[in-house]
Structure formats: C-alpha cells, structure tokens
Design a protein around this motif. Structure first.
Motif, PDB file in Angstrom:
ATOM      1  N   MET A  36       0.791  -1.227   0.000  1.00  0.00           N
ATOM      2  CA  MET A  36       0.000   0.000   0.000  1.00  0.00           C
ATOM      3  C   MET A  36       0.826   1.282   0.000  1.00  0.00           C
ATOM      4  N   LEU A  37       2.147   1.169   0.123  1.00  0.00           N
ATOM      5  CA  LEU A  37       3.015   2.330  -0.031  1.00  0.00           C
ATOM      6  C   LEU A  37       4.040   2.000  -1.097  1.00  0.00           C
ATOM      7  N   GLY A  38       4.102   2.835  -2.129  1.00  0.00           N
ATOM      8  CA  GLY A  38       5.028   2.593  -3.226  1.00  0.00           C
ATOM      9  C   GLY A  38       5.997   3.736  -3.428  1.00  0.00           C
ATOM     10  N   TYR A  39       7.132   3.415  -4.024  1.00  0.00           N
ATOM     11  CA  TYR A  39       8.149   4.407  -4.360  1.00  0.00           C
ATOM     12  C   TYR A  39       8.043   4.693  -5.854  1.00  0.00           C
ATOM     13  N   GLY A  40       7.729   5.945  -6.195  1.00  0.00           N
ATOM     14  CA  GLY A  40       7.506   6.310  -7.579  1.00  0.00           C
ATOM     15  C   GLY A  40       8.720   6.931  -8.234  1.00  0.00           C
ATOM     16  N   LEU A  41       8.939   6.577  -9.495  1.00  0.00           N
ATOM     17  CA  LEU A  41      10.074   7.110 -10.256  1.00  0.00           C
ATOM     18  C   LEU A  41       9.636   8.146 -11.284  1.00  0.00           C
ATOM     19  N   ALA A  65      15.971   3.689  -1.666  1.00  0.00           N
ATOM     20  CA  ALA A  65      14.588   3.332  -1.341  1.00  0.00           C
ATOM     21  C   ALA A  65      14.451   1.829  -1.115  1.00  0.00           C
ATOM     22  N   ILE A  66      15.032   1.032  -2.010  1.00  0.00           N
ATOM     23  CA  ILE A  66      14.944  -0.425  -1.854  1.00  0.00           C
ATOM     24  C   ILE A  66      15.594  -0.856  -0.542  1.00  0.00           C
ATOM     25  N   LYS A  67      16.760  -0.284  -0.249  1.00  0.00           N
ATOM     26  CA  LYS A  67      17.485  -0.626   0.985  1.00  0.00           C
ATOM     27  C   LYS A  67      16.636  -0.345   2.218  1.00  0.00           C
ATOM     28  N   ASN A  68      15.773   0.664   2.123  1.00  0.00           N
ATOM     29  CA  ASN A  68      14.934   1.038   3.261  1.00  0.00           C
ATOM     30  C   ASN A  68      13.542   0.397   3.215  1.00  0.00           C
ATOM     31  N   HIS A  72       7.879  -1.903  -3.427  1.00  0.00           N
ATOM     32  CA  HIS A  72       6.887  -1.554  -4.445  1.00  0.00           C
ATOM     33  C   HIS A  72       7.470  -0.391  -5.230  1.00  0.00           C
ATOM     34  N   LEU A  73       7.853  -0.645  -6.487  1.00  0.00           N
ATOM     35  CA  LEU A  73       8.562   0.319  -7.326  1.00  0.00           C
ATOM     36  C   LEU A  73       7.708   0.633  -8.537  1.00  0.00           C
ATOM     37  N   ASP A  74       7.397   1.930  -8.717  1.00  0.00           N
ATOM     38  CA  ASP A  74       6.446   2.350  -9.738  1.00  0.00           C
ATOM     39  C   ASP A  74       7.148   3.162 -10.819  1.00  0.00           C
ATOM     40  N   GLY A  75       7.217   2.601 -12.029  1.00  0.00           N
ATOM     41  CA  GLY A  75       7.861   3.279 -13.137  1.00  0.00           C
ATOM     42  C   GLY A  75       6.930   3.407 -14.334  1.00  0.00           C
ATOM     43  N   SER A 265      10.996  10.385  -2.717  1.00  0.00           N
ATOM     44  CA  SER A 265      11.892  11.312  -2.032  1.00  0.00           C
ATOM     45  C   SER A 265      13.312  10.827  -2.244  1.00  0.00           C
ATOM     46  N   SER A 266      14.236  11.765  -2.328  1.00  0.00           N
ATOM     47  CA  SER A 266      15.649  11.404  -2.370  1.00  0.00           C
ATOM     48  C   SER A 266      16.279  11.550  -0.986  1.00  0.00           C
ATOM     49  N   ASN A 267      15.461  11.883   0.003  1.00  0.00           N
ATOM     50  CA  ASN A 267      15.916  12.076   1.377  1.00  0.00           C
ATOM     51  C   ASN A 267      15.757  10.761   2.140  1.00  0.00           C
ATOM     52  N   GLU A 268      16.873  10.123   2.460  1.00  0.00           N
ATOM     53  CA  GLU A 268      16.804   8.812   3.105  1.00  0.00           C
ATOM     54  C   GLU A 268      16.121   8.872   4.466  1.00  0.00           C
ATOM     55  N   GLN A 269      16.391   9.920   5.225  1.00  0.00           N
ATOM     56  CA  GLN A 269      15.750  10.032   6.530  1.00  0.00           C
ATOM     57  C   GLN A 269      14.234  10.092   6.399  1.00  0.00           C
ATOM     58  N   ARG A 270      13.763  10.837   5.413  1.00  0.00           N
ATOM     59  CA  ARG A 270      12.313  10.939   5.218  1.00  0.00           C
ATOM     60  C   ARG A 270      11.732   9.592   4.819  1.00  0.00           C
ATOM     61  N   LEU A 271      12.431   8.891   3.938  1.00  0.00           N
ATOM     62  CA  LEU A 271      11.969   7.559   3.545  1.00  0.00           C
ATOM     63  C   LEU A 271      11.881   6.634   4.757  1.00  0.00           C
ATOM     64  N   GLN A 272      12.878   6.701   5.610  1.00  0.00           N
ATOM     65  CA  GLN A 272      12.877   5.862   6.814  1.00  0.00           C
ATOM     66  C   GLN A 272      11.722   6.234   7.741  1.00  0.00           C
ATOM     67  N   GLU A 273      11.491   7.529   7.894  1.00  0.00           N
ATOM     68  CA  GLU A 273      10.430   7.977   8.802  1.00  0.00           C
ATOM     69  C   GLU A 273       9.055   7.559   8.306  1.00  0.00           C
ATOM     70  N   TRP A 274       8.835   7.642   6.991  1.00  0.00           N
ATOM     71  CA  TRP A 274       7.544   7.183   6.475  1.00  0.00           C
ATOM     72  C   TRP A 274       7.326   5.711   6.810  1.00  0.00           C
ATOM     73  N   ARG A 275       8.328   4.894   6.569  1.00  0.00           N
ATOM     74  CA  ARG A 275       8.189   3.460   6.838  1.00  0.00           C
ATOM     75  C   ARG A 275       7.991   3.190   8.327  1.00  0.00           C
ATOM     76  N   GLN A 276       8.656   3.971   9.163  1.00  0.00           N
ATOM     77  CA  GLN A 276       8.581   3.730  10.603  1.00  0.00           C
ATOM     78  C   GLN A 276       7.304   4.269  11.225  1.00  0.00           C
ATOM     79  N   ARG A 277       6.884   5.460  10.798  1.00  0.00           N
ATOM     80  CA  ARG A 277       5.793   6.144  11.485  1.00  0.00           C
ATOM     81  C   ARG A 277       4.407   5.809  10.957  1.00  0.00           C
ATOM     82  N   LEU A 278       4.287   5.582   9.652  1.00  0.00           N
ATOM     83  CA  LEU A 278       2.951   5.379   9.089  1.00  0.00           C
ATOM     84  C   LEU A 278       2.204   4.200   9.714  1.00  0.00           C
TER      85      LEU A 278
END
Length: 314
Positions: A36-41, A65-68, A72-75, A265-278
């Motif tokens: 339900m959460l995807g990373y868009g390119l 993004a994959i590392k974190n 789900h990768l959207d291209g 996002s290209s911000n790794e911290q933000r990517l981590q926070e979304w995965r952790q907090r949502l």
C-alpha cells in the motif's frame, strides 16, 4: 499482533486497513496483492539530459529506497528511466520475488502493446512485471481503439508476463468503455489524488462498485505544491496529535481510505520515517472526513491540465 499472512487485507472496497505494526498489502480483484506504499520514479525522478547514458543519481536514489524497504517500485516508459530502475533492481541483490514492479505504456501511435511491453521488460532486466498499466486514455481517438488496446493488455496477462493489468488517469467514461468488452477487468486505476483533487462525480464510488482499486500519485500535493490552503490547519492539528508530520498525515489519509499511495523522495531520513511512522498511527473516520471537507475549499490539479478545464474537478 496478527502475522502478516493471516492479518486483514485491504481491498478495492475502500475499507480502511486495520491498525498493525507494518504497512499492509491491498488485494486486487484478480487475487494478487500490492504493497500500500510505493516508491515512484515519475516527475522528479524522470530522466533528463542524455537519454542513452545511465543516470547514476536515479539509480542510487532508487537503491536507497529499496534498501529502506520500498519493494513496491512504480515506473513508466514515459519517465525515461526504466533502465535506471532495472539497474537499481539488479544492484540491490533483492530477490525478484520480493519486489512489486509496475511500469506503464504510453500507447505510442502505430505501436502494439506487445512491442512496448517487450521493450520495457528489456530495459528493466526482468521477465515479468507485477503490474502493467495503460498510462492514460487521452491518446485514444475512439472507444473502439481503447477497447482494442485493452484486449492487447489482456493477452499480456494471459501470457503471465504481466501478473496484473490496470489503467492510469482514467475517468469513469473511459473505465466504462473498457469494461464493456473486458474479459479481465482493470484491477486498479492510478490517479492523481489528494484533498484538492478528490474527483467529483463519484469516481471513487464507481471504482469500489466495480472492484477496481485506487492508487494515488502525488498524495503529498497539498503539502508540497498547493500550500497554503484550507487543509493546512487540519493537517497541522492532526500531525500534532499523533506526533508526526503533515506529510505523513497526507499519506495516512490515503491509506485510511483503502487507497494505495505512491510517492517519492531522495531524502533517506524521510523515507525511513515514512516506513517507521505510518504504521504507528491511524486517522479516525472523523479526521479523514475533516481533511476531505477542508480540501473541497480549493481545487488544484498538478498533471494533465491540458485535458481539463480549469474548474473541472473530475
């Protein structure tokens, strides 16, 4: 907590996922599941400059993004970066079976879906995709042409090389056209969706009546592109209540409507926070309604503006 395999699964009905300690999958009408959460390119990640040379920044951002945990990768072929997505997938070392890969066809004039799809597979370096979409309906000159392309999509599904097939940026009339002749109905419609574009005319209700899942792109628009606006105060109040950011409230607003959210996002911290907090908070139905109501006070469309009049909220 229930295990991920036995827990409640969201589906196209729009029922909100239950609270859990992970981000759930949504079950398509064909039985396949999408995170339900995807990373868009798209958009910011689209290829610029020399189209033939690999863009290492796009590759590295996607690898991050994959590392974190963004599997789900959207291209799309129109983004020009399928080769970069393929390189990131290859370099990640993640088993293909763990990834959910989406790409889209632009339906270029005079070109079959098979030709476009085979080219995308080659650039991605995979032998199947989890989801293949018609990127928009606006190229079609007639209902019959749209139906013919959908029949070509169905052949891909039947071949097994596209596990699921769907559409993007379709309005109700386009969906109705496809459904008239479809043997395999679209499992999803990926649309721009946020409080300032909720698609008047009952589009979401139509999806749910027909078992078509909704996937939102640009869900952060009210925060990133259309501020200031009437949802700001609601976002801030709800964010303070849960100890999260307005952006995380925006993403959760989609999830709590049973809608898949695709963002980047290209911000790794933000990517981590979304995965952790949502997974750690869930909006009440009242809060979902308050955000929706506030959003009706402004109209903003970020994409495909050449296809709509300025005040068209469909």
């Amino acid at each position: 907590m229930n295990s991920e395999t036995s827990a409640f699964k969201a589906d196209a009905s729009g029922t909100a996922p239950k609270q859990s300690d992970y981000l759930p999958n949504l079950k398509f009408s064909d039985g396949n599941e999408i995170p339900m959460l995807g990373y868009g390119l798209g958009t910011a990640m689209s290829k610029r400059g020399n189209k033939d040379a690999l863009d290492e920044k796009i590759i590295n951002d996607t690898l991050t993004a994959i590392k974190n945990g963004y599997y789900h990768l959207d291209g799309a072929e129109s983004y020009g970066n399928e080769a970069e997505l393929g390189a990131a997938i290859s370099r990640s070392g993640i088993d293909r079976s763990k990834l959910f890969i989406t790409t889209k066809t632009s339906c270029r004039p005079g070109e079959t879906i098979e030709t476009a799809f085979s080219r995308s597979l080659s650039k991605l370096g995979v032998d199947y995709v989890d989801l293949y979409l018609i990127h928009s309906p606006f190229w079609a000159s007639s209902p019959a042409e749209l139906q013919q392309k959908w029949a070509e999509m169905e052949a891909l599904k039947e071949s097994g090389r596209a596990r699921s097939i769907g559409v993007s940026n379709f309005l109700r009339e386009h969906l109705e056209t496809v459904l008239q002749t479809a043997r395999h109905p679209p499992v999803v419609n990926q649309i721009e969706y946020h409080p300032y574009l909720q698609h008047a005319g009952g589009l979401l209700d139509f999806h749910r009546e027909r078992g078509i899942a909704v996937e939102a792109y640009s869900p952060l628009t009210a925060v990133t592109k259309a501020a200031p606006g009437p949802v700001d105060a609601v976002y801030e109040r709800v964010a303070k209540k849960y100890g999260v950011t307005p952006g995380e409230v925006a993403l959760r607003w989609c999830l709590d409507q049973g809608i898949v959210a695709v963002t980047t996002s290209s911000n790794e911290q933000r990517l981590q926070e979304w995965r952790q907090r949502l997974p750690l908070f869930k909006l009440t139905p009242k809060e979902v309604g308050e955000i929706a109501e506030a959003g009706l006070g402004k109209h903003f469309r970020g994409f495909w503006n050449n296809q709509f009049k300025e005040d068209d909220r469909r």
